[in-house]
Design an enzyme around this catalytic site. Structure first.
Site, PDB file in Angstrom:
ATOM      1  N   ASP A 193       0.822  -1.216   0.000  1.00 55.36           N
ATOM      2  CA  ASP A 193       0.000   0.000   0.000  1.00 55.36           C
ATOM      3  C   ASP A 193       0.851   1.258   0.000  1.00 55.36           C
ATOM      4  O   ASP A 193       0.448   2.282  -0.559  1.00 55.36           O
ATOM      5  CB  ASP A 193      -0.946  -0.024   1.206  1.00 55.36           C
ATOM      6  CG  ASP A 193      -1.844  -1.240   1.147  1.00 55.36           C
ATOM      7  OD1 ASP A 193      -2.628  -1.326   0.189  1.00 55.36           O
ATOM      8  OD2 ASP A 193      -1.710  -2.137   1.999  1.00 55.36           O
ATOM      9  N   LYS A 200       1.474  -2.711   4.440  1.00 54.19           N
ATOM     10  CA  LYS A 200       0.651  -3.684   3.735  1.00 54.19           C
ATOM     11  C   LYS A 200      -0.585  -3.982   4.561  1.00 54.19           C
ATOM     12  O   LYS A 200      -0.652  -3.647   5.732  1.00 54.19           O
ATOM     13  CB  LYS A 200       1.440  -4.987   3.527  1.00 54.19           C
ATOM     14  CG  LYS A 200       2.533  -4.838   2.481  1.00 54.19           C
ATOM     15  CD  LYS A 200       3.218  -6.163   2.145  1.00 54.19           C
ATOM     16  CE  LYS A 200       2.294  -7.299   1.930  1.00 54.19           C
ATOM     17  NZ  LYS A 200       1.248  -7.095   0.915  1.00 54.19           N
ATOM     18  N   GLY A 201      -1.566  -4.618   3.921  1.00 58.78           N
ATOM     19  CA  GLY A 201      -2.763  -5.024   4.647  1.00 58.78           C
ATOM     20  C   GLY A 201      -4.027  -4.336   4.192  1.00 58.78           C
ATOM     21  O   GLY A 201      -5.084  -4.503   4.809  1.00 58.78           O
ATOM     22  N   GLY A 202      -3.924  -3.586   3.064  1.00 53.52           N
ATOM     23  CA  GLY A 202      -5.140  -2.983   2.504  1.00 53.52           C
ATOM     24  C   GLY A 202      -6.172  -4.051   2.160  1.00 53.52           C
ATOM     25  O   GLY A 202      -7.378  -3.808   2.212  1.00 53.52           O
ATOM     26  N   GLY A 203      -5.688  -5.241   1.833  1.00 48.91           N
ATOM     27  CA  GLY A 203      -6.598  -6.363   1.545  1.00 48.91           C
ATOM     28  C   GLY A 203      -6.823  -7.255   2.755  1.00 48.91           C
ATOM     29  O   GLY A 203      -7.455  -8.310   2.646  1.00 48.91           O
ATOM     30  N   GLU A 219       0.729 -12.651   4.904  1.00 50.58           N
ATOM     31  CA  GLU A 219       1.713 -12.043   4.002  1.00 50.58           C
ATOM     32  C   GLU A 219       3.039 -11.812   4.735  1.00 50.58           C
ATOM     33  O   GLU A 219       4.115 -11.934   4.150  1.00 50.58           O
ATOM     34  CB  GLU A 219       1.180 -10.726   3.449  1.00 50.58           C
ATOM     35  CG  GLU A 219       0.050 -10.927   2.464  1.00 50.58           C
ATOM     36  CD  GLU A 219      -0.584  -9.624   2.017  1.00 50.58           C
ATOM     37  OE1 GLU A 219      -1.033  -9.563   0.875  1.00 50.58           O
ATOM     38  OE2 GLU A 219      -0.644  -8.664   2.816  1.00 50.58           O
ATOM     39  N   LYS A 223       2.150   4.783  -4.988  1.00 48.27           N
ATOM     40  CA  LYS A 223       2.360   4.211  -3.645  1.00 48.27           C
ATOM     41  C   LYS A 223       3.748   4.518  -3.064  1.00 48.27           C
ATOM     42  O   LYS A 223       4.060   4.083  -1.966  1.00 48.27           O
ATOM     43  CB  LYS A 223       2.115   2.706  -3.696  1.00 48.27           C
ATOM     44  CG  LYS A 223       0.649   2.385  -3.970  1.00 48.27           C
ATOM     45  CD  LYS A 223       0.430   0.919  -4.085  1.00 48.27           C
ATOM     46  CE  LYS A 223      -1.057   0.589  -4.150  1.00 48.27           C
ATOM     47  NZ  LYS A 223      -1.277  -0.855  -4.314  1.00 48.27           N
TER      48      LYS A 223
HETATM   49  C1  5RP Z   1      -3.217  -7.223   1.071  1.00 50.93           C
HETATM   50  C2  5RP Z   1      -2.058  -6.350   0.707  1.00 50.93           C
HETATM   51  C3  5RP Z   1      -1.988  -5.892  -0.710  1.00 50.93           C
HETATM   52  O1  5RP Z   1      -0.831  -6.398  -1.283  1.00 50.93           O
HETATM   53  C4  5RP Z   1      -1.970  -4.391  -0.705  1.00 50.93           C
HETATM   54  O2  5RP Z   1      -3.136  -3.930  -0.028  1.00 50.93           O
HETATM   55  C5  5RP Z   1      -1.968  -3.833  -2.134  1.00 50.93           C
HETATM   56  O3  5RP Z   1      -3.146  -4.208  -2.782  1.00 50.93           O
HETATM   57  P1  5RP Z   1      -3.473  -3.718  -4.256  1.00 50.93           P
HETATM   58  O4  5RP Z   1      -2.400  -4.249  -5.130  1.00 50.93           O
HETATM   59  O5  5RP Z   1      -4.829  -4.301  -4.533  1.00 50.93           O
HETATM   60  O6  5RP Z   1      -3.497  -2.207  -4.230  1.00 50.93           O
HETATM   61  O7  5RP Z   1      -1.231  -6.011   1.507  1.00 50.93           O
HETATM   62  O8  5RP Z   1      -3.255  -7.466   2.423  1.00 50.93           O
END
Ligand code: 5RP
Length: 247
Positions: free
Chosen positions: A104, A114-117, A123, A141
């Site tokens: 992110d 990280k962790g947007g998903g 991870e 980013k």
């Molecule tokens: C998921 C993550 C992703 O890798 C991060 O959020 C980037 O996601 P995207 O490529 O969809 O922008 O850390 O936990």
């Protein structure tokens, strides 16, 4: 089972194209036959998963053992016939040769948020079990400081939701409980926890914070990644992929 496909604007389509170029480039450059490979989560990392599947199907890659970092990645591996294993399995318990993931935010020392998903717990297991680590991002980013723009995700057991939020508040963060889309209430992670998204008012020391946040009772993991600096593949709006070496 198919997922909903949303109509993309021209800009989103262009961004997807850029992410795809970077995702393909990192696999072409770094994945070799025989590797134990961690595959990340998100709309960028999925292009690396797809390229791996494509090369396996064409016979240009062989003998790859994959660790998938989320249900999203497992499902994509299933679709593409990519063999995947748990990190406890005989195939992968000695560790991973390479993990490829998205992020992110990336700072000048290639430390990450990280962790947007919502998949940062697993991870991080993959990132820290890997000899080589590669991150794919688009140029939006790349930031000067972590923690003040994209909030750092903190996964907490549900019982600790309020106390952990108070502790984060005392550390100078504005805290939001991550809400689910198309389900009422909070996001529940793949490990049954909730996520507190914490945005700090001023720049923080990411390495210190990575340790400090995990000392809050009930915190399972947080989204600062500082201990295995990655190679960073940056998809640029001019259409090129820039590679920032591991610091
Ligand atoms: C998921 C993550 C992703 O890798 C991060 O959020 C980037 O996601 P995207 O490529 O969809 O922008 O850390 O936990």
């Amino acid at each position: 089972m198919e997922q909903d496909s949303n109509r993309m604007t021209k800009d989103e389509g262009q961004l997807q194209q850029l992410k795809m170029s970077a995702g393909r480039a990192v696999v072409d450059d770094m994945v070799k036959c025989g590797m134990k490979l961690g595959l990340g989560t998100g709309s960028t990392a999925i292009h690396a998963v797809r390229r791996t599947g494509e090369l396996l199907a064409q016979g240009q890659l062989c003998d790859i053992s994959v660790f998938a970092t989320s249900f999203q990645t497992e499902i994509e591996c299933e679709k593409l016939d990519i063999p995947f294993y748990t990190l406890n399995s005989r195939e992968l318990s000695s560790g991973l040769d390479l993990t490829i993931d998205g992020a992110d935010e990336v700072d000048p020392q290639s430390r990450l948020i990280k962790g947007g998903g919502g998949a940062m717990l697993i991870e991080k297991l993959a990132a820290y079990a890997s000899v080589l680590y590669a991150i794919i991002v688009d140029e939006s980013k790349i930031v000067e400081n972590l923690g003040t723009g994209f909030p750092v995700p903190v996964e907490v057991v549900p019982e600790a939701r309020v106390q952990a939020a108070k502790a984060l508040d005392k550390m100078g963060a504005v805290v939001y409980l991550r809400e689910a889309l198309r389900k009422a209430g909070p996001v529940i992670t793949e490990h049954g926890n909730v996520i507190l998204d914490a945005r700090f008012g001023s720049p923080v020391d990411p390495a210190f914070m990575e340790t400090e946040l995990n000392r809050i009772p009930g915190v399972v993991e947080n989204g600062f990644f500082t201990r295995n600096p990655p190679v960073v593949y940056i998809a640029c709006s001019k259409g090129t992929v820039e590679i920032r070496k591991k610091p």
